[in-house]
Every structure is written in structure tokens, then in C-alpha cells.
Design a protein around this motif. Structure first.
Motif, mmCIF file in Angstrom:
data_model
loop_
_atom_site.group_PDB
_atom_site.id
_atom_site.type_symbol
_atom_site.label_atom_id
_atom_site.label_comp_id
_atom_site.label_asym_id
_atom_site.label_seq_id
_atom_site.Cartn_x
_atom_site.Cartn_y
_atom_site.Cartn_z
ATOM 1 N N PRO A 69 -28.236 7.357 83.477
ATOM 2 C CA PRO A 69 -27.052 8.188 83.278
ATOM 3 C C PRO A 69 -25.967 7.343 82.614
ATOM 4 O O PRO A 69 -25.551 6.324 83.176
ATOM 5 N N PHE A 70 -25.558 7.734 81.425
ATOM 6 C CA PHE A 70 -24.555 6.913 80.749
ATOM 7 C C PHE A 70 -23.592 7.763 79.935
ATOM 8 O O PHE A 70 -23.879 8.902 79.583
ATOM 9 N N ALA A 71 -22.420 7.179 79.654
ATOM 10 C CA ALA A 71 -21.416 7.822 78.811
ATOM 11 C C ALA A 71 -21.181 6.956 77.589
ATOM 12 O O ALA A 71 -21.355 5.730 77.636
ATOM 13 N N LEU A 72 -20.820 7.597 76.494
ATOM 14 C CA LEU A 72 -20.422 6.889 75.272
ATOM 15 C C LEU A 72 -18.930 7.153 75.105
ATOM 16 O O LEU A 72 -18.505 8.291 74.899
ATOM 17 N N ASN A 73 -18.139 6.083 75.245
ATOM 18 C CA ASN A 73 -16.680 6.230 75.331
ATOM 19 C C ASN A 73 -15.972 5.490 74.200
ATOM 20 O O ASN A 73 -16.248 4.320 73.954
ATOM 21 N N LEU A 74 -15.071 6.193 73.528
ATOM 22 C CA LEU A 74 -14.212 5.544 72.532
ATOM 23 C C LEU A 74 -13.236 4.631 73.272
ATOM 24 O O LEU A 74 -12.594 5.059 74.235
ATOM 25 N N ASP A 75 -13.108 3.382 72.817
ATOM 26 C CA ASP A 75 -12.221 2.429 73.493
ATOM 27 C C ASP A 75 -10.927 2.263 72.682
ATOM 28 O O ASP A 75 -10.976 2.029 71.468
ATOM 29 N N HIS A 76 -9.797 2.397 73.359
ATOM 30 C CA HIS A 76 -8.483 2.211 72.721
ATOM 31 C C HIS A 76 -8.270 3.060 71.476
ATOM 32 O O HIS A 76 -7.803 2.556 70.443
ATOM 33 N N GLY A 77 -8.627 4.354 71.550
ATOM 34 C CA GLY A 77 -8.279 5.258 70.448
ATOM 35 C C GLY A 77 -6.760 5.344 70.364
ATOM 36 O O GLY A 77 -6.090 5.569 71.376
ATOM 37 N N ALA A 127 -14.371 10.763 67.026
ATOM 38 C CA ALA A 127 -15.369 10.256 67.985
ATOM 39 C C ALA A 127 -16.152 11.413 68.600
ATOM 40 O O ALA A 127 -17.380 11.349 68.729
ATOM 41 N N ILE A 128 -15.449 12.473 68.954
ATOM 42 C CA ILE A 128 -16.129 13.618 69.582
ATOM 43 C C ILE A 128 -17.101 14.259 68.580
ATOM 44 O O ILE A 128 -18.244 14.570 68.918
ATOM 45 N N ARG A 129 -16.684 14.391 67.330
ATOM 46 C CA ARG A 129 -17.595 14.927 66.298
ATOM 47 C C ARG A 129 -18.797 14.014 66.108
ATOM 48 O O ARG A 129 -19.886 14.459 65.750
ATOM 49 N N ALA A 130 -18.596 12.709 66.339
ATOM 50 C CA ALA A 130 -19.695 11.752 66.164
ATOM 51 C C ALA A 130 -20.629 11.742 67.382
ATOM 52 O O ALA A 130 -21.624 11.021 67.385
ATOM 53 N N GLY A 131 -20.300 12.518 68.416
ATOM 54 C CA GLY A 131 -21.198 12.624 69.563
ATOM 55 C C GLY A 131 -20.769 11.857 70.800
ATOM 56 O O GLY A 131 -21.542 11.742 71.759
ATOM 57 N N ILE A 174 -22.565 4.777 65.050
ATOM 58 C CA ILE A 174 -22.858 4.485 66.456
ATOM 59 C C ILE A 174 -23.227 5.759 67.214
ATOM 60 O O ILE A 174 -24.119 5.757 68.061
ATOM 61 N N GLY A 175 -22.579 6.871 66.871
ATOM 62 C CA GLY A 175 -22.945 8.147 67.488
ATOM 63 C C GLY A 175 -24.416 8.468 67.240
ATOM 64 O O GLY A 175 -25.146 8.860 68.165
#
Ligand SMILES: [Zn+2]
Length: 277
Positions: A72-80, A89-93, A57-58
Motif C-alpha cells: 500500500p503506497f502513495a505518490l506524493n508531490l513534495d513542496h508544491g 501532479a494530479i494529472r500525472a497520476g 515519474i507518474g
């Protein structure tokens, strides 16, 4: 343009609108969400549940960001649920992560959330956490009152952790409700008044337009949506199938994606973020 969640939520909080956070899980849903936002000139937050293929997904979202430069958008991990998955998730972008220790005692929630904040902020990634607990709609009547967020605790939590936004429990639930959703607007107003961080509402689906627009007016700046979108997509496919035409798979996918996207556009308009990009 892929950015962290913090500036998006800051603008929303200042101007009093809400940002839709659709759950996405593949190329089709990510593209549908970004094109809905582009068409309505709205900011958006793509939420990805931790059990998805975060690396794939990243890459998909990085590719799409060049096609949707105006959004303008963010890609956010949900319920880590662990430190490790937020790092992945951060490594994946991902530009933002949620660490969810909402079922743990307060001190444990503060400890793990603070660790994630320190790590994520070091690389410009924003952090969402949860205090109180938003439960499952299937157990709504049993669980609703158990996890409601305490305003004084929320102030202390934000002060100790430095999170960028806080998911609060004010009577919503994940998935479809077994029962009628009852939002504690008094609690929400109090939270908005005392908590210095933007507030997030999980379990937006099936909560009702009136409840959701009131929640945004009373201080919610991010509304998570999944169930309503994927069921609208499924309805799109069912309708296509019952049209009597002999449709191949791409046409059925397209009908599903249109259902998902139209429902999302409805919510973007409802939350008042259209035209705010
Ligand atoms: Zn949630």
C-alpha cells in the motif's frame, strides 16, 4: 497498490507507527523504495520534489504499481509551491500533493491551501500542507527557532483548510545539519494532543535514530527522508569503485541503489511500520 495518503496515515496514527517517505526521482529510486517496502511488508509514501519530471515519474510509478500490488503506497508531490504544480501532479497520476506556503503569512497559507484541498479532494487526492517553517540544515543555528509551529495556530489551520496531514516545525531541518539537531519534544507532544490531523516531520535525515524514533512515539506519522538515502547510495558507488574491480555502469548503478535501499530499510524498521502492510 497506489492509494491516497489519508488512509495510510490514519492507520499509522491509530496504531502509533511512522511511515517512511523517501524522496524518489527516477525508476531506480522508485523501484528501490517499493521493493524495500515489499520486503518488509510495510506501507510507504513516495515523495517527489516539484522540480522533477512529474509526468515521467507518474508513468513510471503507475507501471511499478502493477509489480508491487502487495504494497500500500502513495505518490506524493513534495513542496508544491503553486496551485498549478499540484494540478499538474494530479494529472500525472499522483495520489497526494503537498502545497507549501509555509513562508507566507498565515492567512495566505490558509487561502491557497484551502483552494488546493477543494480541488484535490474532488478527485480523491489527499493534501499535505506546512505550518511554521522547516528550514535548511546549512543555516540551522540561525534559523532553527524562527519557524517553530505554534500549536494553537496549527489547530486553527487544520480546521480552516481541511488538510489531510500537517508538516510541523519542531527543530528539524532539510539536508545536513550545521550544528546538532535539537528536537522540541514538548512542542511535538502538545501538537499531537491538540491537532486532529496526522503530523509530518520534514528533514528526517541526519536527525539521529534516537530523535526520530522518539518523534514517532510522540505522534509523528510520516517522516521525510532524502539526504541520508542519496548519500548512502553515493557511498555504495564509492565502495564499489574502490573494490579494485573494473566495474561497468550498470554494476555501479546497482551498488548505488543497494546503498539507498538498505538505508531506507533501516528507517522503515526504526519507525515500526514493518509488517503493517
Ligand atoms: Zn521538506
Amino acid at each position: 497498490m497506489l492509494i491516497s495518503m489519508a488512509p495510510l496515515l490514519k492507520d499509522a496514527r491509530e496504531k502509533g507507527y511512522g511511515i517512511a517517505a523517501p524522496g524518489i526521482y527516477d525508476l531506480q529510486t522508485a523501484a528501490a523504495a517499493l521493493s524495500a517496502a515489499a520486503e518488509l511488508k510495510s506501507p510507504i509514501i513516495l515523495d517527489v520534489y516539484q522540480n522533477n519530471d512529474l509526468e515521467a515519474i507518474g508513468d513510471i510509478v503507475r507501471f511499478l504499481s502493477s509489480r508491487f500490488e502487495s504494497v500500500p503506497f502513495a505518490l506524493n508531490l513534495d513542496h508544491g509551491e503553486s496551485f498549478e504544480v499540484t494540478v499538474r501532479a494530479i494529472r500525472a497520476g499522483f495520489s497526494s500533493v503537498m502545497i507549501d506556503c509555509s513562508t507566507k503569512p498565515f492567512a495566505e497559507n490558509v487561502a491557497l491551501t484551502s483552494e488546493v484541498v477543494k480541488m484535490a479532494h474532488a478527485v480523491g487526492v489527499s493534501v499535505e500542507a506546512e505550518l511554521g517553517h522547516v528550514g535548511s540544515g546549512a543555516r540551522y543555528e540561525e534559523d532553527r527557532d524562527k519557524g517553530l509551529t505554534d500549536p494553537a495556530e496549527a489547530v486553527e489551520f487544520v480546521r480552516q483548510t481541511g488538510v489531510d496531514c500537517l508538516a510541523v516545525a519542531v527543530g528539524t531541518a532539510h539536508g545536513k545539519y550545521a550544528g546538532t539537531p535539537r528536537i522540541d519534544f514538548e512542542r511535538l507532544a502538545k501538537l499531537r494532543e491538540v491537532v486532529p490531523a496526522p503530523l509530518v516531520l520534514h528533514g528526517g535525515s541526519s536527525t539521529g535514530d534516537e530523535n526520530l524514533s522518539k518523534a514517532v512515539r510522540q505522534g509523528i506519522t510520516k517522516v521525510n527522508l532524502f539526504t541520508d538515502l542519496v548519500f548512502a547510495g553515493a557511498l555504495g558507488i564509492k565502495t564499489a569503485l574502490s573494490s579494485g574491480k573494473d566495474l561497468p555502469l550498470p554494476a555501479l548503478y546497482a551498488a548505488g541503489v543497494t546503498g539507498y535501499k538498505d538505508m531506507l530499510k533501516h528507517y522503515i524498521e526504526l519507525f515500526g511500520s514493518a509488517g503493517k502492510a
